[in-house]
Motif scaffolding. Structure first.
Motif, PDB file in Angstrom:
ATOM      1  N   ALA A 159       0.840  -1.202   0.000  1.00 48.77           N
ATOM      2  CA  ALA A 159       0.000   0.000   0.000  1.00 48.77           C
ATOM      3  C   ALA A 159       0.874   1.250   0.000  1.00 48.77           C
ATOM      4  CB  ALA A 159      -0.909  -0.020   1.230  1.00 48.77           C
ATOM      5  N   PHE A 160       1.930   1.242   0.783  1.00 51.48           N
ATOM      6  CA  PHE A 160       2.829   2.384   0.890  1.00 51.48           C
ATOM      7  C   PHE A 160       3.521   2.646  -0.453  1.00 51.48           C
ATOM      8  CE2 PHE A 160       6.297   4.831   2.917  1.00 51.48           C
ATOM      9  CZ  PHE A 160       5.541   5.584   3.799  1.00 51.48           C
ATOM     10  N   ILE A 161       3.910   1.554  -1.115  1.00 52.32           N
ATOM     11  CA  ILE A 161       4.579   1.692  -2.423  1.00 52.32           C
ATOM     12  C   ILE A 161       3.598   2.282  -3.449  1.00 52.32           C
ATOM     13  CG2 ILE A 161       5.593   0.362  -4.348  1.00 52.32           C
ATOM     14  CD1 ILE A 161       6.677  -1.547  -2.060  1.00 52.32           C
ATOM     15  N   ARG A 162       2.340   1.795  -3.402  1.00 54.47           N
ATOM     16  CA  ARG A 162       1.327   2.310  -4.341  1.00 54.47           C
ATOM     17  C   ARG A 162       1.120   3.806  -4.136  1.00 54.47           C
ATOM     18  NH1 ARG A 162      -1.430  -2.443  -3.355  1.00 54.47           N
ATOM     19  NH2 ARG A 162      -2.716  -1.424  -1.801  1.00 54.47           N
ATOM     20  N   LYS A 163       1.016   4.199  -2.843  1.00 53.02           N
ATOM     21  CA  LYS A 163       0.759   5.616  -2.531  1.00 53.02           C
ATOM     22  C   LYS A 163       1.975   6.489  -2.830  1.00 53.02           C
ATOM     23  CE  LYS A 163      -2.255   4.698   1.362  1.00 53.02           C
ATOM     24  NZ  LYS A 163      -2.113   4.545   2.801  1.00 53.02           N
ATOM     25  N   GLY A 164       3.121   5.882  -2.852  1.00 55.29           N
ATOM     26  CA  GLY A 164       4.371   6.637  -3.001  1.00 55.29           C
ATOM     27  C   GLY A 164       4.549   7.295  -4.352  1.00 55.29           C
ATOM     28  N   GLY A 165       3.779   6.885  -5.342  1.00 55.00           N
ATOM     29  CA  GLY A 165       3.855   7.505  -6.667  1.00 55.00           C
ATOM     30  C   GLY A 165       5.022   7.004  -7.497  1.00 55.00           C
ATOM     31  N   PRO A 166       5.365   7.756  -8.542  1.00 57.33           N
ATOM     32  CA  PRO A 166       6.383   7.280  -9.507  1.00 57.33           C
ATOM     33  C   PRO A 166       7.740   6.983  -8.883  1.00 57.33           C
ATOM     34  CG  PRO A 166       5.364   9.339 -10.248  1.00 57.33           C
ATOM     35  CD  PRO A 166       4.839   9.091  -8.880  1.00 57.33           C
ATOM     36  N   GLY A 167       8.119   7.739  -7.835  1.00 56.44           N
ATOM     37  CA  GLY A 167       9.418   7.528  -7.181  1.00 56.44           C
ATOM     38  C   GLY A 167       9.538   6.151  -6.559  1.00 56.44           C
ATOM     39  N   TYR A 168       8.413   5.503  -6.376  1.00 56.27           N
ATOM     40  CA  TYR A 168       8.389   4.189  -5.725  1.00 56.27           C
ATOM     41  C   TYR A 168       8.234   3.059  -6.744  1.00 56.27           C
ATOM     42  CZ  TYR A 168       8.280   6.063  -0.978  1.00 56.27           C
ATOM     43  OH  TYR A 168       8.622   6.668   0.206  1.00 56.27           O
ATOM     44  N   GLN A 169       8.360   3.373  -8.016  1.00 54.71           N
ATOM     45  CA  GLN A 169       8.103   2.350  -9.043  1.00 54.71           C
ATOM     46  C   GLN A 169       9.353   1.916  -9.799  1.00 54.71           C
ATOM     47  OE1 GLN A 169       5.172   0.874  -9.024  1.00 54.71           O
ATOM     48  NE2 GLN A 169       4.521   2.308  -7.434  1.00 54.71           N
ATOM     49  N   GLY A 170      10.503   2.093  -9.219  1.00 56.85           N
ATOM     50  CA  GLY A 170      11.728   1.658  -9.883  1.00 56.85           C
ATOM     51  C   GLY A 170      12.923   1.916  -8.987  1.00 56.85           C
ATOM     52  N   GLY A 171      14.104   1.664  -9.538  1.00 59.78           N
ATOM     53  CA  GLY A 171      15.310   1.909  -8.753  1.00 59.78           C
ATOM     54  C   GLY A 171      16.290   0.763  -8.883  1.00 59.78           C
ATOM     55  N   ILE A 172      17.341   0.837  -8.076  1.00 58.73           N
ATOM     56  CA  ILE A 172      18.400  -0.174  -8.156  1.00 58.73           C
ATOM     57  C   ILE A 172      17.955  -1.470  -7.487  1.00 58.73           C
ATOM     58  CG2 ILE A 172      20.799  -0.680  -7.466  1.00 58.73           C
ATOM     59  CD1 ILE A 172      21.023   2.472  -7.052  1.00 58.73           C
ATOM     60  N   LYS A 173      18.227  -2.581  -8.167  1.00 57.91           N
ATOM     61  CA  LYS A 173      17.987  -3.889  -7.543  1.00 57.91           C
ATOM     62  C   LYS A 173      19.311  -4.430  -7.003  1.00 57.91           C
ATOM     63  CE  LYS A 173      13.846  -5.735  -9.794  1.00 57.91           C
ATOM     64  NZ  LYS A 173      13.481  -4.694 -10.757  1.00 57.91           N
ATOM     65  N   GLY A 174      20.358  -4.223  -7.744  1.00 56.97           N
ATOM     66  CA  GLY A 174      21.709  -4.623  -7.290  1.00 56.97           C
ATOM     67  C   GLY A 174      21.860  -6.120  -7.104  1.00 56.97           C
ATOM     68  N   GLN A 175      21.405  -6.874  -8.104  1.00 54.92           N
ATOM     69  CA  GLN A 175      21.429  -8.335  -7.954  1.00 54.92           C
ATOM     70  C   GLN A 175      22.831  -8.931  -8.126  1.00 54.92           C
ATOM     71  OE1 GLN A 175      18.791 -10.470 -10.534  1.00 54.92           O
ATOM     72  NE2 GLN A 175      18.907 -12.300  -9.298  1.00 54.92           N
ATOM     73  N   GLU A 176      23.514  -8.484  -9.178  1.00 54.77           N
ATOM     74  CA  GLU A 176      24.784  -9.135  -9.537  1.00 54.77           C
ATOM     75  C   GLU A 176      25.816  -9.034  -8.414  1.00 54.77           C
ATOM     76  OE1 GLU A 176      27.890  -8.766 -13.153  1.00 54.77           O
ATOM     77  OE2 GLU A 176      25.826  -8.214 -13.624  1.00 54.77           O
ATOM     78  N   ARG A 177      25.967  -7.827  -7.886  1.00 50.40           N
ATOM     79  CA  ARG A 177      26.980  -7.595  -6.852  1.00 50.40           C
ATOM     80  C   ARG A 177      26.596  -8.342  -5.567  1.00 50.40           C
ATOM     81  NH1 ARG A 177      28.544  -2.438  -4.100  1.00 50.40           N
ATOM     82  NH2 ARG A 177      30.654  -2.857  -3.349  1.00 50.40           N
ATOM     83  N   PHE A 178      25.308  -8.295  -5.259  1.00 49.70           N
ATOM     84  CA  PHE A 178      24.841  -8.971  -4.049  1.00 49.70           C
ATOM     85  C   PHE A 178      25.136 -10.471  -4.113  1.00 49.70           C
ATOM     86  CE2 PHE A 178      21.615 -11.382  -1.761  1.00 49.70           C
ATOM     87  CZ  PHE A 178      21.722 -10.838  -0.488  1.00 49.70           C
ATOM     88  N   ILE A 179      24.803 -11.065  -5.251  1.00 51.12           N
ATOM     89  CA  ILE A 179      25.005 -12.509  -5.420  1.00 51.12           C
ATOM     90  C   ILE A 179      26.494 -12.855  -5.348  1.00 51.12           C
ATOM     91  CG2 ILE A 179      24.807 -14.404  -7.123  1.00 51.12           C
ATOM     92  CD1 ILE A 179      22.126 -13.742  -5.804  1.00 51.12           C
ATOM     93  N   GLN A 180      27.287 -12.002  -5.959  1.00 46.51           N
ATOM     94  CA  GLN A 180      28.743 -12.238  -5.961  1.00 46.51           C
ATOM     95  C   GLN A 180      29.292 -12.196  -4.523  1.00 46.51           C
ATOM     96  OE1 GLN A 180      30.984  -8.967  -7.497  1.00 46.51           O
ATOM     97  NE2 GLN A 180      32.818  -9.897  -6.636  1.00 46.51           N
ATOM     98  N   LYS A 181      28.819 -11.254  -3.740  1.00 44.74           N
ATOM     99  CA  LYS A 181      29.340 -11.086  -2.380  1.00 44.74           C
ATOM    100  C   LYS A 181      28.813 -12.157  -1.411  1.00 44.74           C
ATOM    101  CE  LYS A 181      31.554  -7.190  -3.128  1.00 44.74           C
ATOM    102  NZ  LYS A 181      33.006  -7.100  -3.048  1.00 44.74           N
ATOM    103  N   THR A 182      27.638 -12.689  -1.700  1.00 44.47           N
ATOM    104  CA  THR A 182      27.032 -13.618  -0.728  1.00 44.47           C
ATOM    105  C   THR A 182      27.145 -15.083  -1.151  1.00 44.47           C
ATOM    106  OG1 THR A 182      24.871 -13.311  -1.776  1.00 44.47           O
ATOM    107  CG2 THR A 182      25.344 -11.954   0.174  1.00 44.47           C
ATOM    108  N   SER A 183      27.787 -15.358  -2.290  1.00 45.65           N
ATOM    109  CA  SER A 183      27.740 -16.725  -2.822  1.00 45.65           C
ATOM    110  C   SER A 183      28.290 -17.767  -1.838  1.00 45.65           C
ATOM    111  CB  SER A 183      28.487 -16.813  -4.152  1.00 45.65           C
ATOM    112  OG  SER A 183      29.842 -16.475  -3.957  1.00 45.65           O
ATOM    113  N   HIS A 184      29.421 -17.482  -1.220  1.00 46.18           N
ATOM    114  CA  HIS A 184      29.991 -18.479  -0.304  1.00 46.18           C
ATOM    115  C   HIS A 184      29.098 -18.679   0.907  1.00 46.18           C
ATOM    116  CE1 HIS A 184      32.675 -20.151   2.818  1.00 46.18           C
ATOM    117  NE2 HIS A 184      32.970 -20.953   1.816  1.00 46.18           N
ATOM    118  N   LEU A 185      28.500 -17.584   1.360  1.00 50.46           N
ATOM    119  CA  LEU A 185      27.586 -17.657   2.509  1.00 50.46           C
ATOM    120  C   LEU A 185      26.371 -18.551   2.202  1.00 50.46           C
ATOM    121  CD1 LEU A 185      26.398 -14.766   4.702  1.00 50.46           C
ATOM    122  CD2 LEU A 185      24.694 -15.911   3.320  1.00 50.46           C
TER     123      LEU A 185
END
Lengths: 178, 389
Positions: free
Chosen positions: B246-272
């Motif tokens: 609900a908060f994301i819906r109300k937040g408007g366009p600023g809440y409809q995108g942005g960084i996901k940061g998948q590649e770096r996260f996966i690289q850093k957490t792979s051993h874990l």
């Protein structure tokens, strides 16, 4: 309020008395007997028999009989009648290593043993307890019908383990199923 | 339900009436109160005890990455007031908590299940808000008798299994409030919503935020853990997910995108991810262990340890078809690393059980030749003796 807490704790934990250990002890409800080391103290419940000389935090021998149909404390793995003693030992190691208070666990040895004619295992391991104390432990284990017997010695690595290991082996050698 | 009601009763005995809300550290009216200073000192002692306990997952590169993400979420003036630092605890349960002095601990369990940096930012922002909004001091003020409270927590949570009650012993009193009992519904909602605003401000995609709680929901369902205790799951998870959406819906366009940061996260957490799968396997959570290893295989498809772990999961679970799968996984592990002893032991055990003595003998012998000092060498020699009979 303190009374409520006391009642809660007593109901949950129960209260078992410490008794000076001497001679043969028959744990009827657990279906075994042992020769008790003189000068030690014993506490017994329907789930375990606990022996110590200087206090349970410094050294203890605990003999438990677990119903294999009941879940273990820390792992969801189950001991099954069809398992080899080696596989049972694996489950016990995993139960110990999943215990949050057992830190830096190192299994030193897993060897086959014969407990009064029943194939079993002997595990030796080291860990730090939640107070940071280095503890060495030995567990003998074997399956009898639906019961898993665990004969466990835990002692502070410094001084106590080596001092009382022979006493523990004496208790183990005296162990008999009734 | 009865157990939950009893737990509520027990906790309510030790909790007093709600105290007035304190202004957050971002407020003009903010100043450190006397009891809060004492709480900081106690937090520092408990933090030091955790750090030297052996519970910490030591990976400096990962730790640096987590702290970098945490610093992106807070402005410099807040970091001056609360010097946040993030560490990882080796524990397969899905949890994270923050001390009032800014020491944030994240379990391997929750990190291993996240998909990207935006989800990590959501978790860190939530935990950091508990510190910036001074939730712990408010909660501790409500507890009339900390010793009695801890005793009840340990006894009552011990039944949850997985060492939850034992964890309370290790974390100390402030850690237990932060990590195990959690906060009130209002405080959790505040941490969710303020945290979400921080996530957006730092440029992350807030649409990833509710997914973090979907992981949590899946875990609770599979573990059959009742809400609301543990994981700070007030309000109930579905309600929490709905609040986010609900908060994301109300937040408007600023809440409809942005960084996901998948590649770096996966690289850093792979051993874990791989380590956490081991912890899940030891705890007998075969499903989670398998998911974890498969996720790891997706990142590192040629790591023999991953196939060995898959083999172990299948062998130990022993469901229909598992033994054949275990053999395949062990062979794959050996194909990647012919000098890797453990898969040979796994194969030796399987063939031993199947009465295939020659194959069993071959693998056990290889195991011993590759690791003559193995802790279970005597056991394997015993198997070999039986194979030769």
């Amino acid at each position: 309020m303190r009374r409520i807490l006391l009642i809660c704790l007593v109901l949950t934990l129960g209260c078992a008395a410490w008794i000076p250990a001497k001679g043969v002890y028959k744990a009827q409800s657990l279906n075994f007997s042992i020769e008790q080391p003189e000068g030690w103290m014993r506490q017994g419940t329907t789930e375990y028999v606990l022996l110590t000389k200087d206090g349970v935090l410094l050294q203890n021998i605990v003999i438990r009989r677990l119903d294999i149909d009941e879940p273990l404390k820390n792992t969801k793995k189950k001991v099954q009648k069809s398992m080899l003693p080696f596989e049972i030992a694996e489950v016990i190691v995993d139960d110990i290593s999943s215990d949050q208070t057992v830190l830096n666990l190192e299994v030193v040895e897993n060897v086959p043993v014969n407990v009064k004619g029943i194939p079993g295992f002997r595990l030796a391991y080291k860990h730090n307890n939640d107070d940071g104390l280095k503890i060495k432990s030995i567990i003998y284990g074997f399956l009898s019908d639906k019961w898993l017997y665990l004969i466990n010695y835990n002692a502070a690595q410094r001084h106590y383990f080596d001092r009382d290991i022979d006493t523990f082996e004496g208790v183990f050698n005296s162990f008999k199923l009734l | 339900m009865k157990k939950t009601a009893l737990l509520f009763l027990l906790f309510s005995v030790f909790l007093g009436c709600a105290t007035a809300n304190l202004p957050p550290v971002t407020s003009q009216d903010f100043y450190w109160e006397e009891d809060e200073r004492r709480l900081w000192l106690r937090s520092e002692e408990e933090e030091a005890a955790i750090n030297k306990s052996g519970l910490i997952y030591e990976d400096p590169e990962l730790e640096a990455y987590l702290n970098e993400v945490a610093r992106k979420l807070q402005p410099a003036d807040i970091l001056d007031k609360i010097p946040f630092s993030v560490k990882v605890i080796k524990n397969p349960m899905l949890n994270a908590f923050a001390f009032p002095n800014g020491a944030v601990y994240v379990h391997t369990g929750i990190l291993a299940k996240m998909d990207n940096e935006a989800q990590l930012a959501t978790l860190l922002a939530h935990e950091m808000t508990h510190a910036t909004h001074r939730h712990t001091v408010e909660q501790v003020r409500n507890i009339k008798n900390m010793t009695a409270f801890l005793a009840v927590v340990q006894v009552s949570l011990g039944g949850l299994g997985g060492g939850v009650g034992d964890l309370a012993t290790l974390l100390g009193s402030i850690g237990t409030v932060a990590a195990v009992t959690g906060y009130s519904k209002e405080k959790e909602t505040e941490a969710d919503m303020v945290g979400l605003a921080l996530v957006v401000k730092a440029g992350y995609d807030p649409r990833e935020s509710p997914k973090l709680f979907l992981h949590l929901k899946e875990f609770l369902e599979e573990e059959d853990i009742e809400e609301p205790f543990f994981f700070g799951t007030h309000p109930r998870l579905q309600e929490r997910i709905d609040n986010y959406e609900a908060f994301i819906r109300k937040g408007g366009p600023g809440y409809q995108g942005g960084i996901k940061g998948q590649e770096r996260f996966i690289q850093k957490t792979s051993h874990l991810i791989c380590l956490n799968a081991c912890l899940d396997l030891k705890a007998g959570r075969f499903g989670f262990a398998e998911k974890g290893v498969k996720k790891y295989v997706g990142i590192k498809p040629d790591d023999p340890e991953a196939y060995y772990l898959l083999g172990e999961i299948c062998r130990q679970r022993g469901e229909e078809g598992d033994i054949e799968k275990a053999k395949e996984h062990y062979h794959k592990a050996i194909a990647f690393a012919s000098d890797y002893p453990e898969p040979h032991k796994g194969l030796g055990l399987i063939h031993y059980r199947q009465g295939e003595k020659e194959l069993s003998k071959k693998h056990f012998q290889t195991y011993l030749s590759l690791d003559p000092q193995a802790y279970d060498a005597l056991y394997v020699q015993e198997f070999l003796k039986h194979c030769s009979e």
